[in-house]
Design a protein around this motif. Structure first.
Motif, PDB file in Angstrom:
ATOM      1  N   TRP A  93       0.827  -1.239   0.105  1.00 32.34           N
ATOM      2  CA  TRP A  93       0.085   0.071   0.094  1.00 32.34           C
ATOM      3  C   TRP A  93       1.045   1.247  -0.068  1.00 32.34           C
ATOM      4  N   ALA A  94       1.703   1.322  -0.895  1.00 36.33           N
ATOM      5  CA  ALA A  94       2.595   2.498  -1.098  1.00 36.33           C
ATOM      6  C   ALA A  94       2.704   2.614  -2.833  1.00 36.33           C
ATOM      7  N   ALA A  95       2.938   4.104  -3.147  1.00 34.73           N
ATOM      8  CA  ALA A  95       3.124   4.213  -4.585  1.00 34.73           C
ATOM      9  C   ALA A  95       4.030   3.391  -5.223  1.00 34.73           C
ATOM     10  N   PRO A  96       4.069   2.978  -6.540  1.00 37.10           N
ATOM     11  CA  PRO A  96       5.080   2.129  -7.012  1.00 37.10           C
ATOM     12  C   PRO A  96       6.449   3.021  -6.959  1.00 37.10           C
ATOM     13  N   ARG A  97       7.515   2.140  -6.993  1.00 42.89           N
ATOM     14  CA  ARG A  97       8.805   2.734  -7.000  1.00 42.89           C
ATOM     15  C   ARG A  97       9.574   1.919  -7.933  1.00 42.89           C
ATOM     16  N   ARG A  98      10.361   2.574  -8.572  1.00 43.27           N
ATOM     17  CA  ARG A  98      11.316   2.024  -9.724  1.00 43.27           C
ATOM     18  C   ARG A  98      11.809   0.731  -9.080  1.00 43.27           C
ATOM     19  N   PRO A  99      12.165  -0.096  -9.915  1.00 44.33           N
ATOM     20  CA  PRO A  99      12.900  -1.423  -9.377  1.00 44.33           C
ATOM     21  C   PRO A  99      14.428  -1.185  -9.206  1.00 44.33           C
ATOM     22  N   ALA A 100      15.280  -1.851  -8.285  1.00 46.29           N
ATOM     23  CA  ALA A 100      16.407  -1.724  -8.450  1.00 46.29           C
ATOM     24  C   ALA A 100      17.203  -2.265  -9.836  1.00 46.29           C
ATOM     25  N   ALA A 101      18.211  -1.797 -10.277  1.00 44.26           N
ATOM     26  CA  ALA A 101      18.857  -2.374 -11.442  1.00 44.26           C
ATOM     27  C   ALA A 101      19.627  -3.738 -11.122  1.00 44.26           C
ATOM     28  N   TRP A 102      19.698  -4.354 -12.119  1.00 41.46           N
ATOM     29  CA  TRP A 102      20.559  -5.820 -11.818  1.00 41.46           C
ATOM     30  C   TRP A 102      21.531  -5.861 -12.695  1.00 41.46           C
ATOM     31  N   THR A 103      22.349  -6.913 -12.232  1.00 35.97           N
ATOM     32  CA  THR A 103      23.684  -7.197 -12.998  1.00 35.97           C
ATOM     33  C   THR A 103      23.388  -8.514 -13.833  1.00 35.97           C
ATOM     34  N   GLY A 104      24.126  -8.956 -14.735  1.00 34.74           N
ATOM     35  CA  GLY A 104      23.930 -10.161 -15.489  1.00 34.74           C
ATOM     36  C   GLY A 104      22.771 -10.039 -16.624  1.00 34.74           C
ATOM     37  N   ASN A 105      22.277 -11.171 -16.983  1.00 35.83           N
ATOM     38  CA  ASN A 105      21.485 -11.378 -17.828  1.00 35.83           C
ATOM     39  C   ASN A 105      20.342 -11.764 -17.432  1.00 35.83           C
ATOM     40  N   ARG A 106      19.157 -11.168 -17.072  1.00 31.46           N
ATOM     41  CA  ARG A 106      18.026 -11.778 -16.466  1.00 31.46           C
ATOM     42  C   ARG A 106      17.167 -12.532 -17.158  1.00 31.46           C
ATOM     43  N   ASP A 107      16.707 -13.556 -16.930  1.00 33.59           N
ATOM     44  CA  ASP A 107      15.867 -14.778 -17.492  1.00 33.59           C
ATOM     45  C   ASP A 107      14.373 -14.022 -17.697  1.00 33.59           C
ATOM     46  N   ALA A 108      14.143 -13.926 -19.090  1.00 32.46           N
ATOM     47  CA  ALA A 108      12.691 -13.367 -19.312  1.00 32.46           C
ATOM     48  C   ALA A 108      11.972 -14.124 -20.336  1.00 32.46           C
ATOM     49  N   THR A 109      12.044 -15.474 -20.129  1.00 33.78           N
ATOM     50  CA  THR A 109      11.674 -16.409 -20.966  1.00 33.78           C
ATOM     51  C   THR A 109      10.200 -16.912 -20.349  1.00 33.78           C
ATOM     52  N   ARG A 110       9.830 -16.565 -19.293  1.00 33.86           N
ATOM     53  CA  ARG A 110       8.660 -17.166 -18.722  1.00 33.86           C
ATOM     54  C   ARG A 110       8.159 -15.996 -18.011  1.00 33.86           C
ATOM     55  N   PRO A 111       6.513 -15.976 -18.006  1.00 33.55           N
ATOM     56  CA  PRO A 111       5.843 -14.901 -16.992  1.00 33.55           C
ATOM     57  C   PRO A 111       6.487 -15.193 -15.455  1.00 33.55           C
ATOM     58  N   ALA A 112       6.338 -13.931 -14.759  1.00 36.50           N
ATOM     59  CA  ALA A 112       6.639 -14.082 -13.501  1.00 36.50           C
ATOM     60  C   ALA A 112       5.335 -14.097 -12.755  1.00 36.50           C
TER      61      ALA A 112
END
Length: 518
Positions: A69-88
């Motif tokens: 119950w807070a306003a959305p905030r920008r996510p933290a940056a990540w290192t490496g190559n994030r897997d984006a091959t399936r829905p969260a």
């Protein structure tokens, strides 16, 4: 049949509908990887036959702990190559569309589908899709958009946003009360504005689209000052802006005071009503207990910073973002609800019809008027009940919304009318459903990754609808030389055997009656 019992029954009916219609397809074999650099880091998606997908990309930080119950905030940056091959994970919700439901609050993610091949000379139009589900259920991952992306040569973004009490709790002293889910949608639009170019999309040509609660969310964003400049066109499917909160089916907004009352009820049910610090207590409550305590339907709150006015009033006053709009409804919106309620043990006959109507229209005068306008005979109780729901909550509010919008912006209106649309539920309904709520979706998406069985004529209709939708996204005008003419002065009826303009929709749906009933 009391109104409370009816709505409880309705929640069970919709759970069965969504569980069947959006059941995920079996996992496919491994696909070729593809990498894109986003504003927060590298993502590794998948290459398919003619398109690429990037799934589960965070557009905001996980709303957990103090960020519940807070306003959305920008996510933290990540290192490496994030897997984006399936829905969260889908946002928290009871079992239904999402098998087993979800209790994972780390859910503010989106999915991108983009045509494969060489980079286009110009960035592609972008369609941002907001799922339906009564602002209580639904998932971005349910909508496989590859047909729309490839045939229309557009980039499609599907968005998960906070639902239920986690998305729309209102409480005195809580900034953002009643609008956290809408704020999430705006955060996703800002992500698109800042980062969609990396996927071949045009951040200056964004169409915000949605169905049912997603369509109503588009209405809310049209009326939200904070959404200014975040989208350039709007598509509203079966989510009219002029819905009313005293009707149990069509989505709508409620005053902040009403939303706070619902929030107080939730706190009491969750065991926090007498706590010295109610919000601190609620932030410690397990998600499963919050889901058990929340109402079956949710409404955003107006008279708030994000939504100063009721979207219905804003549209009526012409106070909305002046973007072109494509809007429509289905011919038989209410039949699915009527069939489910009948199958749950509430028959509709000439003898029971007055009581059925009274459960939805508590005013005796209104109930008697509805019974007179929609008489029930022994063989047609179900379709008549469905017509009341569909006309009152969808067809006529859609007509009113379109007329109000058209006084200020270009508007194209449709009615989906395939009476043999693929069923979204298993089994045999108590009467033919025609083109009920959500039945247009399989023509635009593969729900749950499963293509529906369509006839050759229905495939042609699906292609034509995608052509209309994506031409609108590209040029703000769905009309084109390869499809039947769509005039702004008529309602385009969409069915496999006819795609024709009509001027009789208002009469067919008794809209003069509903305008006088209020």
């Amino acid at each position: 049949m009391t109104r409370h019992r009816t709505l409880t029954t309705l929640a069970c009916v919709l759970t069965a509908v969504f569980a069947a219609a959006w059941a995920p397809a079996p996992a496919a074999g491994a696909a070729v990887a593809t990498t894109v650099y986003t504003r927060d880091g590298l993502v590794r998606g998948a290459v398919h036959d003619g398109y690429r997908t990037f799934e589960g990309i965070p557009y905001a930080a996980a709303p957990v702990g103090a960020l519940r119950w807070a306003a959305p905030r920008r996510p933290a940056a990540w290192t490496g190559n994030r897997d984006a091959t399936r829905p969260a994970s889908a946002c928290p919700q009871p079992a239904g569309e999402v098998p087993g439901g979800s209790t994972d609050e780390d859910c503010l993610h989106l999915n991108v589908t983009t045509p494969d091949g060489a980079a286009p000379e110009r960035p592609r139009p972008v369609i941002v899709w907001l799922h339906g589900g009564g602002l209580t259920t639904g998932a971005a991952g349910s909508y496989d958009a590859h047909r729309m992306a490839t045939r229309g040569d557009v980039v499609v973004v599907t968005v998960d946003y906070r639902l239920g009490a986690l998305g729309f709790l209102a409480h005195a002293g809580l900034p953002g009360s009643g609008t956290f889910g809408l704020a999430d949608q705006q955060a996703a639009l800002r992500w698109v504005r800042d980062g969609i170019r990396a996927f071949g999309g045009d951040p200056h040509n964004v169409t915000l689209a949605g169905e049912s609660a997603g369509g109503y969310s588009v209405c809310a964003q049209l009326a939200s000052p904070a959404a200014a400049g975040l989208f350039d066109r709007a598509i509203i499917e079966s989510g009219p802006c002029t819905g009313s909160p005293d009707r149990p089916f069509a989505p709508s907004a409620v005053p902040l005071s009403t939303a706070r009352g619902a929030g107080a009820d939730l706190a009491a049910k969750a065991g926090c009503g007498s706590s010295h610090d109610v919000l601190a207590c609620l932030r410690r409550v397990p998600v499963s207990r919050l889901l058990a305590a929340q109402d079956t339907d949710q409404q955003p709150a107006y008279a708030t910073p994000l939504l100063p006015a009721d979207p219905a009033a804003a549209v009526a006053a012409g106070r909305f973002h002046p973007v072109p709009v494509l809007i429509g409804n289905n011919h038989d919106e209410g039949n699915g609800w009527a069939a489910g309620i009948i199958q749950a043990g509430n028959p509709v006959t000439p003898a029971t019809w007055p009581d059925v109507v009274a459960a939805f229209f508590p005013s005796p005068g209104q109930a008697k008027a509805v019974v007179r306008e929609y008489p029930v005979h022994p063989a047609d109780g179900g379709p008549v009940f469905g017509a009341v729901i569909g006309d009152a909550d969808f067809a006529c509010p859609t007509a009113r919304t379109a007329g109000l919008l058209a006084a200020h912006v270009p508007v194209w209106r449709y009615e989906f009318a395939d009476e043999h649309a693929p069923p979204l539920t298993p089994g045999t309904p108590p009467f033919p459903l025609g083109a009920p709520h959500a039945s247009e979706l399989p023509y635009l998406f593969d729900l749950g990754g499963r293509p529906r069985e369509l006839t050759a004529a229905q495939h042609r209709l699906a292609d034509t609808m995608i052509d209309y939708w994506t031409r609108f996204a590209r040029t703000a005008d769905p009309d084109g030389p390869s499809s039947p003419r769509w005039s702004r002065q008529t309602v385009l009826s969409l069915a496999p055997d006819h795609i024709v303009p009509t001027r009789t929709a208002r009469f067919r749906h008794h809209c003069a009656f509903w305008s006088t009933l209020g």
